[in-house]
Design a protein around this motif. Sequence first.
Motif, PDB file in Angstrom:
ATOM      1  N   GLN A 144     -65.260   4.086  11.259  1.00  0.00           N
ATOM      2  CA  GLN A 144     -65.880   2.941  10.601  1.00  0.00           C
ATOM      3  C   GLN A 144     -64.976   1.727  10.750  1.00  0.00           C
ATOM      4  O   GLN A 144     -63.792   1.770  10.392  1.00  0.00           O
ATOM      5  CB  GLN A 144     -66.099   3.249   9.121  1.00  0.00           C
ATOM      6  CG  GLN A 144     -66.658   2.089   8.320  1.00  0.00           C
ATOM      7  CD  GLN A 144     -66.887   2.467   6.872  1.00  0.00           C
ATOM      8  OE1 GLN A 144     -67.813   3.193   6.547  1.00  0.00           O
ATOM      9  NE2 GLN A 144     -66.020   1.985   6.006  1.00  0.00           N
ATOM     10  N   LYS A 145     -65.533   0.662  11.283  1.00  0.00           N
ATOM     11  CA  LYS A 145     -64.758  -0.556  11.481  1.00  0.00           C
ATOM     12  C   LYS A 145     -64.823  -1.430  10.236  1.00  0.00           C
ATOM     13  O   LYS A 145     -65.786  -1.390   9.484  1.00  0.00           O
ATOM     14  CB  LYS A 145     -65.291  -1.315  12.697  1.00  0.00           C
ATOM     15  CG  LYS A 145     -65.116  -0.545  13.995  1.00  0.00           C
ATOM     16  CD  LYS A 145     -65.618  -1.327  15.185  1.00  0.00           C
ATOM     17  CE  LYS A 145     -65.418  -0.544  16.471  1.00  0.00           C
ATOM     18  NZ  LYS A 145     -65.913  -1.293  17.657  1.00  0.00           N
ATOM     19  N   ALA A 146     -63.782  -2.215  10.038  1.00  0.00           N
ATOM     20  CA  ALA A 146     -63.699  -3.063   8.852  1.00  0.00           C
ATOM     21  C   ALA A 146     -64.745  -4.179   8.927  1.00  0.00           C
ATOM     22  O   ALA A 146     -65.085  -4.665  10.005  1.00  0.00           O
ATOM     23  CB  ALA A 146     -62.304  -3.660   8.721  1.00  0.00           C
ATOM     24  N   ARG A 147     -65.235  -4.552   7.737  1.00  0.00           N
ATOM     25  CA  ARG A 147     -66.173  -5.679   7.643  1.00  0.00           C
ATOM     26  C   ARG A 147     -65.902  -6.426   6.343  1.00  0.00           C
ATOM     27  O   ARG A 147     -66.013  -5.858   5.257  1.00  0.00           O
ATOM     28  CB  ARG A 147     -67.624  -5.193   7.672  1.00  0.00           C
ATOM     29  CG  ARG A 147     -68.616  -6.324   7.409  1.00  0.00           C
ATOM     30  CD  ARG A 147     -70.043  -5.886   7.540  1.00  0.00           C
ATOM     31  NE  ARG A 147     -70.966  -6.925   7.114  1.00  0.00           N
ATOM     32  CZ  ARG A 147     -72.295  -6.842   7.198  1.00  0.00           C
ATOM     33  NH1 ARG A 147     -72.854  -5.762   7.718  1.00  0.00           N
ATOM     34  NH2 ARG A 147     -73.052  -7.839   6.773  1.00  0.00           N
ATOM     35  N   PHE A 148     -65.518  -7.675   6.476  1.00  0.00           N
ATOM     36  CA  PHE A 148     -65.260  -8.524   5.316  1.00  0.00           C
ATOM     37  C   PHE A 148     -66.061  -9.818   5.508  1.00  0.00           C
ATOM     38  O   PHE A 148     -65.699 -10.663   6.323  1.00  0.00           O
ATOM     39  CB  PHE A 148     -63.766  -8.814   5.170  1.00  0.00           C
ATOM     40  CG  PHE A 148     -62.925  -7.573   5.019  1.00  0.00           C
ATOM     41  CD1 PHE A 148     -62.878  -6.908   3.808  1.00  0.00           C
ATOM     42  CD2 PHE A 148     -62.202  -7.064   6.096  1.00  0.00           C
ATOM     43  CE1 PHE A 148     -62.122  -5.758   3.663  1.00  0.00           C
ATOM     44  CE2 PHE A 148     -61.435  -5.926   5.956  1.00  0.00           C
ATOM     45  CZ  PHE A 148     -61.403  -5.260   4.732  1.00  0.00           C
ATOM     46  N   ASP A 149     -67.151  -9.957   4.757  1.00  0.00           N
ATOM     47  CA  ASP A 149     -68.086 -11.055   4.956  1.00  0.00           C
ATOM     48  C   ASP A 149     -67.525 -12.384   4.470  1.00  0.00           C
ATOM     49  O   ASP A 149     -66.616 -12.432   3.628  1.00  0.00           O
ATOM     50  CB  ASP A 149     -69.398 -10.760   4.237  1.00  0.00           C
ATOM     51  CG  ASP A 149     -70.187  -9.651   4.912  1.00  0.00           C
ATOM     52  OD1 ASP A 149     -69.825  -9.280   6.050  1.00  0.00           O
ATOM     53  OD2 ASP A 149     -71.153  -9.159   4.308  1.00  0.00           O
ATOM     54  N   THR A 150     -68.098 -13.444   4.987  1.00  0.00           N
ATOM     55  CA  THR A 150     -67.726 -14.801   4.591  1.00  0.00           C
ATOM     56  C   THR A 150     -68.804 -15.366   3.666  1.00  0.00           C
ATOM     57  O   THR A 150     -69.998 -15.068   3.816  1.00  0.00           O
ATOM     58  CB  THR A 150     -67.556 -15.708   5.815  1.00  0.00           C
ATOM     59  OG1 THR A 150     -68.704 -15.594   6.665  1.00  0.00           O
ATOM     60  CG2 THR A 150     -66.323 -15.294   6.607  1.00  0.00           C
ATOM     61  N   VAL A 151     -68.384 -16.198   2.716  1.00  0.00           N
ATOM     62  CA  VAL A 151     -69.283 -16.685   1.662  1.00  0.00           C
ATOM     63  C   VAL A 151     -68.981 -18.142   1.354  1.00  0.00           C
ATOM     64  O   VAL A 151     -67.963 -18.699   1.773  1.00  0.00           O
ATOM     65  CB  VAL A 151     -69.123 -15.850   0.369  1.00  0.00           C
ATOM     66  CG1 VAL A 151     -69.569 -14.414   0.597  1.00  0.00           C
ATOM     67  CG2 VAL A 151     -67.685 -15.895  -0.138  1.00  0.00           C
ATOM     68  N   ILE A 152     -69.893 -18.749   0.591  1.00  0.00           N
ATOM     69  CA  ILE A 152     -69.695 -20.081   0.033  1.00  0.00           C
ATOM     70  C   ILE A 152     -69.423 -19.908  -1.461  1.00  0.00           C
ATOM     71  O   ILE A 152     -70.222 -19.308  -2.174  1.00  0.00           O
ATOM     72  CB  ILE A 152     -70.922 -20.981   0.243  1.00  0.00           C
ATOM     73  CG1 ILE A 152     -71.211 -21.141   1.739  1.00  0.00           C
ATOM     74  CG2 ILE A 152     -70.705 -22.334  -0.404  1.00  0.00           C
ATOM     75  CD1 ILE A 152     -70.110 -21.826   2.518  1.00  0.00           C
TER      76      ILE A 152
END
Length: 292
Positions: A144-152
Amino acid sequence: MGPNERQCRDHTVRWTDNYNTEMFERLHIDLAKDAWRATNHRDEFPQMMRWVTRQEKMMLYKVFQKEHQVEEELEEEEDAEVDTADADSEEASTENPSDLAQTFLPFERVDIYHQFKFKPIELSDGREELDAVKAIPAHPTKHQKARFDTVIVLDKGDAESTGVIGTRAARVKIIFALPKTLSERFRGQTAPSWWPSGPLAYVEWYSCFASSPDPTHLMYTVSKPPLTSKGLPQGKIIPLTQIRQSCQLAPCFPDGPSGTVPDDWSSNTVLETANQFHVNNWTGLYAYQTLW
């Protein structure tokens, strides 16, 4: 003829059940009549807008004063609790003086979440949006690859449901919630009432928005700010309620639009390897309506 019907000359007028105009009539008094009376009745519209804006600011200031007073009271309670805990654990805290900075945490674990879903503020078009933000670390055994989403993030008091004023782009690195009970060192006491009741997020900031977007493509550009004096990214712990929406960051090519994509860029690594990004407001109708 039913109760919601009235005969008016040549036709019948019908009203929708369970609806009325009382709320709008009341707002007409607060936002129009009172505002008009506060003007000199000449070129009144700008004066009315200024009067309404000042009324809102005074109301928000009163709310701020109350919150500040509560925070001071909670800080006094916190200091008293910390003094008691230090007295109970004096032996533990003096064994290793170099770790004193870590001994004040009254818990040993926190609950971690990999994603959360929410409904952003509904806009005037009546469309209901469903948004999701993920913060998932890599898991080598599960491939499983890392995922860190971007937000406002709503960062300042002048932030609104649309536009970028008072907001800031960030990357969510972890979603967590504080425990409801303290550690055994604190005799398993219930967590203080002033602790955040909902989940929190640790975000790493991008640079602040410019005063206007790029005139060519109408997108704002953000970059990674310099590291702190301790060599760490600039970040902050915030309530999830401060996250207004997710966003997509498109990397800027190092050599301009005609440049080539660096070899170390991929969909999984570009947020770490690239330094500058466009905030894409063309990903959907909601982004187009809010990121301007």
